[in-house]
Design a protein around this motif. Structure first.
Motif, mmCIF file in Angstrom:
data_model
loop_
_atom_site.group_PDB
_atom_site.id
_atom_site.type_symbol
_atom_site.label_atom_id
_atom_site.label_comp_id
_atom_site.label_asym_id
_atom_site.label_seq_id
_atom_site.Cartn_x
_atom_site.Cartn_y
_atom_site.Cartn_z
ATOM 1 N N THR A 1 16.454 2.482 -0.394
ATOM 2 C CA THR A 1 16.038 1.108 -0.642
ATOM 3 C C THR A 1 14.578 1.098 -1.078
ATOM 4 O OG1 THR A 1 15.432 0.754 1.677
ATOM 5 C CG2 THR A 1 17.667 0.109 1.015
ATOM 6 N N VAL A 2 14.216 0.094 -1.862
ATOM 7 C CA VAL A 2 12.841 -0.122 -2.322
ATOM 8 C C VAL A 2 12.462 -1.542 -1.939
ATOM 9 C CG1 VAL A 2 11.308 -0.232 -4.312
ATOM 10 C CG2 VAL A 2 13.085 1.531 -4.210
ATOM 11 N N PHE A 3 11.499 -1.668 -1.044
ATOM 12 C CA PHE A 3 11.104 -2.967 -0.484
ATOM 13 C C PHE A 3 12.314 -3.725 0.065
ATOM 14 C CE2 PHE A 3 7.641 -2.006 -3.476
ATOM 15 C CZ PHE A 3 6.586 -2.031 -2.568
ATOM 16 N N GLY A 4 13.181 -2.980 0.755
ATOM 17 C CA GLY A 4 14.337 -3.576 1.398
ATOM 18 C C GLY A 4 15.485 -3.906 0.477
ATOM 19 N N LYS A 5 15.341 -3.612 -0.827
ATOM 20 C CA LYS A 5 16.380 -3.903 -1.809
ATOM 21 C C LYS A 5 17.073 -2.610 -2.234
ATOM 22 C CE LYS A 5 13.322 -7.419 -3.857
ATOM 23 N NZ LYS A 5 12.665 -7.870 -5.098
ATOM 24 N N SER A 6 18.264 -2.735 -2.779
ATOM 25 C CA SER A 6 18.883 -1.581 -3.415
ATOM 26 C C SER A 6 17.999 -1.128 -4.573
ATOM 27 C CB SER A 6 20.281 -1.938 -3.944
ATOM 28 O OG SER A 6 20.180 -2.835 -5.051
ATOM 29 N N THR A 7 18.106 0.155 -4.920
ATOM 30 C CA THR A 7 17.281 0.649 -6.020
ATOM 31 C C THR A 7 17.611 -0.083 -7.322
ATOM 32 O OG1 THR A 7 18.863 2.461 -6.358
ATOM 33 C CG2 THR A 7 16.912 2.927 -5.016
ATOM 34 N N ARG A 8 18.862 -0.454 -7.519
ATOM 35 C CA ARG A 8 19.234 -1.190 -8.731
ATOM 36 C C ARG A 8 18.543 -2.546 -8.757
ATOM 37 N NH1 ARG A 8 22.770 -5.088 -10.525
ATOM 38 N NH2 ARG A 8 23.461 -4.818 -12.694
ATOM 39 N N GLN A 9 18.570 -3.265 -7.622
ATOM 40 C CA GLN A 9 17.948 -4.584 -7.589
ATOM 41 C C GLN A 9 16.437 -4.473 -7.760
ATOM 42 O OE1 GLN A 9 19.810 -7.486 -7.517
ATOM 43 N NE2 GLN A 9 17.830 -8.306 -8.183
ATOM 44 N N ALA A 10 15.847 -3.434 -7.147
ATOM 45 C CA ALA A 10 14.406 -3.233 -7.297
ATOM 46 C C ALA A 10 14.041 -2.977 -8.754
ATOM 47 C CB ALA A 10 13.944 -2.073 -6.422
ATOM 48 N N ARG A 11 14.890 -2.229 -9.459
ATOM 49 C CA ARG A 11 14.642 -1.993 -10.887
ATOM 50 C C ARG A 11 14.735 -3.299 -11.664
ATOM 51 N NH1 ARG A 11 18.336 -1.391 -14.706
ATOM 52 N NH2 ARG A 11 19.982 -0.747 -13.254
ATOM 53 N N LEU A 12 15.766 -4.088 -11.395
ATOM 54 C CA LEU A 12 15.929 -5.356 -12.107
ATOM 55 C C LEU A 12 14.776 -6.307 -11.817
ATOM 56 C CD1 LEU A 12 19.760 -5.924 -11.608
ATOM 57 C CD2 LEU A 12 18.598 -5.152 -13.689
ATOM 58 N N ASP A 13 14.229 -6.235 -10.597
ATOM 59 C CA ASP A 13 13.122 -7.108 -10.202
ATOM 60 C C ASP A 13 11.760 -6.542 -10.590
ATOM 61 O OD1 ASP A 13 14.983 -8.816 -9.138
ATOM 62 O OD2 ASP A 13 14.670 -8.201 -7.052
ATOM 63 N N GLN A 14 11.755 -5.410 -11.286
ATOM 64 C CA GLN A 14 10.511 -4.773 -11.755
ATOM 65 C C GLN A 14 9.541 -4.499 -10.602
ATOM 66 O OE1 GLN A 14 9.706 -7.981 -14.513
ATOM 67 N NE2 GLN A 14 11.892 -7.812 -14.849
ATOM 68 N N GLU A 15 10.102 -3.976 -9.516
ATOM 69 C CA GLU A 15 9.275 -3.676 -8.353
ATOM 70 C C GLU A 15 8.450 -2.418 -8.543
ATOM 71 O OE1 GLU A 15 8.683 -5.530 -5.928
ATOM 72 O OE2 GLU A 15 10.400 -6.765 -5.384
ATOM 73 N N TYR A 16 8.812 -1.570 -9.498
ATOM 74 C CA TYR A 16 8.081 -0.324 -9.665
ATOM 75 C C TYR A 16 7.790 -0.053 -11.134
ATOM 76 C CZ TYR A 16 12.806 1.441 -10.592
ATOM 77 O OH TYR A 16 14.061 1.620 -11.091
ATOM 78 N N GLY A 17 6.739 0.733 -11.365
ATOM 79 C CA GLY A 17 6.427 1.260 -12.679
ATOM 80 C C GLY A 17 6.575 2.771 -12.635
ATOM 81 N N ILE A 18 6.803 3.379 -13.795
ATOM 82 C CA ILE A 18 7.050 4.825 -13.872
ATOM 83 C C ILE A 18 6.120 5.450 -14.896
ATOM 84 C CG2 ILE A 18 8.766 6.619 -14.254
ATOM 85 C CD1 ILE A 18 10.953 4.654 -13.694
ATOM 86 N N ALA A 19 5.563 6.618 -14.545
ATOM 87 C CA ALA A 19 4.780 7.419 -15.485
ATOM 88 C C ALA A 19 5.243 8.869 -15.373
ATOM 89 C CB ALA A 19 3.289 7.312 -15.189
ATOM 90 N N PHE A 20 5.478 9.501 -16.528
ATOM 91 C CA PHE A 20 5.975 10.871 -16.558
ATOM 92 C C PHE A 20 4.902 11.809 -17.115
ATOM 93 C CE2 PHE A 20 9.802 8.208 -16.947
ATOM 94 C CZ PHE A 20 10.533 8.689 -15.872
ATOM 95 N N GLN A 21 5.239 13.120 -17.171
ATOM 96 C CA GLN A 21 4.278 14.108 -17.670
ATOM 97 C C GLN A 21 3.906 13.818 -19.118
ATOM 98 O OE1 GLN A 21 5.217 18.151 -16.784
ATOM 99 N NE2 GLN A 21 3.700 18.989 -18.168
ATOM 100 N N SER A 22 4.891 13.427 -19.928
ATOM 101 C CA SER A 22 4.620 12.988 -21.291
ATOM 102 C C SER A 22 4.308 11.505 -21.274
ATOM 103 C CB SER A 22 5.836 13.249 -22.182
ATOM 104 O OG SER A 22 5.674 12.638 -23.447
ATOM 105 N N ALA A 23 3.218 11.116 -21.940
ATOM 106 C CA ALA A 23 2.822 9.709 -21.927
ATOM 107 C C ALA A 23 3.891 8.811 -22.549
ATOM 108 C CB ALA A 23 1.497 9.533 -22.661
ATOM 109 N N GLY A 24 4.643 9.336 -23.522
ATOM 110 C CA GLY A 24 5.738 8.583 -24.100
ATOM 111 C C GLY A 24 5.306 7.324 -24.845
#
Length: 291
Positions: free
Chosen positions: A85-108
């Motif tokens: 869970t992410v902030f008490g939500k399913s990971t899918r719901q957290a993604r839909l709610d934009q609860e997190y940002g992602i950065a990878f090795q390549s700036a992309g």
């Protein structure tokens, strides 16, 4: 006047609830992959809690499942068993709610878009009005020290500058969690240390929790509140090492001088020994990475 569509203004601090006080909760997570040669167990019985605002690094040998765990938290893959869970939500719901940002090795970054347009991309995709979008982009570029480069293109930037653009983009929608998979791995050592210092400052300014994958022990120690040491495949949590860096070394106040202090090298040694299963190992030259 109503707020522009899609813009989330800063909210006054609320009394934290147990769900709000926990950014990531991983319970009994296994991950298995089917391959031509049979089933591969990537993760085994992972239990991990990351508090809101906490910086946690994942470190371990190549192939131990660090990035796999990151992908599960980000809802880019599904666990074979267990719950996340992410902030008490399913990971899918957290993604839909934009609860997190992602950065990878390549700036992309998109090469045909300017720095400002790259940072603005998530806001455009979610329908944020142009005025609010421009204000947010200006704020983010100032935060990462690139206000004078808004009209440049990615091929006009150094590697470190490109990664700062990627970090700004990951913060565009004011996420409460940042997921970072070796974002500084391809940088030279001097640029890497500068980016680490920038990330300490940015994470303190935003208050976001961070889950950070790295192969560098000094990097993990400098950045983190806790370092999660993983075993070779199947990936298990071997030990969680809290960073005891002295009363004056809270994460928000860490500077380059910390890298030369005895407490820093003691923590590097503690993480290195955890990686080696608790056996004492030679410390080697000061500040040298162990991959």
């Amino acid at each position: 006047m109503s707020e522009p569509q899609g813009f989330r203004p800063a909210q006054p601090a609320a009394v934290p609830t147990p769900a709000a006080a926990t950014a990531v909760e991983v319970r009994g997570v296994d991950k298995r992959f089917e391959t031509r040669s049979g089933q591969v167990q990537a993760l085994d019985a992972i239990d991990l809690t990351v508090a809101a605002g906490e910086f946690v690094s994942l470190i371990g040998p190549s192939g131990c499942g660090k990035s796999t765990l990151m992908r599960l938290i980000a809802d880019l893959d599904d666990p074979s068993s267990g719950t996340l869970t992410v902030f008490g939500k399913s990971t899918r719901q957290a993604r839909l709610d934009q609860e997190y940002g992602i950065a990878f090795q390549s700036a992309g970054l998109l090469p045909w878009r300017t720095v400002a347009a790259n940072v603005a991309l998530p806001l455009e995709l979610h329908g944020v009005a142009s005025g609010a979008r421009a204000n947010r982009v200006a704020e983010l570029l100032d935060m990462v020290g690139l206000a004078d480069f808004a009209d440049r293109y990615p091929d006009q930037l150094s590697g470190g500058m490109q990664q700062r653009v990627a970090i700004a983009r990951s913060l565009a929608e004011q996420p409460r969690l940042l997921l970072m998979d070796e974002p500084f791995g391809a940088l030279d050592e001097m640029t890497r240390e500068k980016m680490q210092s920038d990330l300490v400052r940015i994470s303190a300014e935003t208050g976001a929790a961070v889950v950070f994958v790295t192969h560098s022990i000094p990097e993990a120690v400098f950045l983190s509140d806790r370092v999660v040491v993983m075993s070779p495949r199947p990936g298990r949590i071997r030990e969680i090492v809290p960073m005891r860096l002295g009363a004056d070394a809270k994460r928000a106040a860490r500077t380059d001088e910390l890298r030369e202090e005895r407490a820093f090298f003691d923590m590097v040694t503690a993480v290195r020994e955890a990686l080696h299963g608790g056996a004492p190992v030679g410390t080697g030259p000061r500040g040298v990475e162990t991959r």
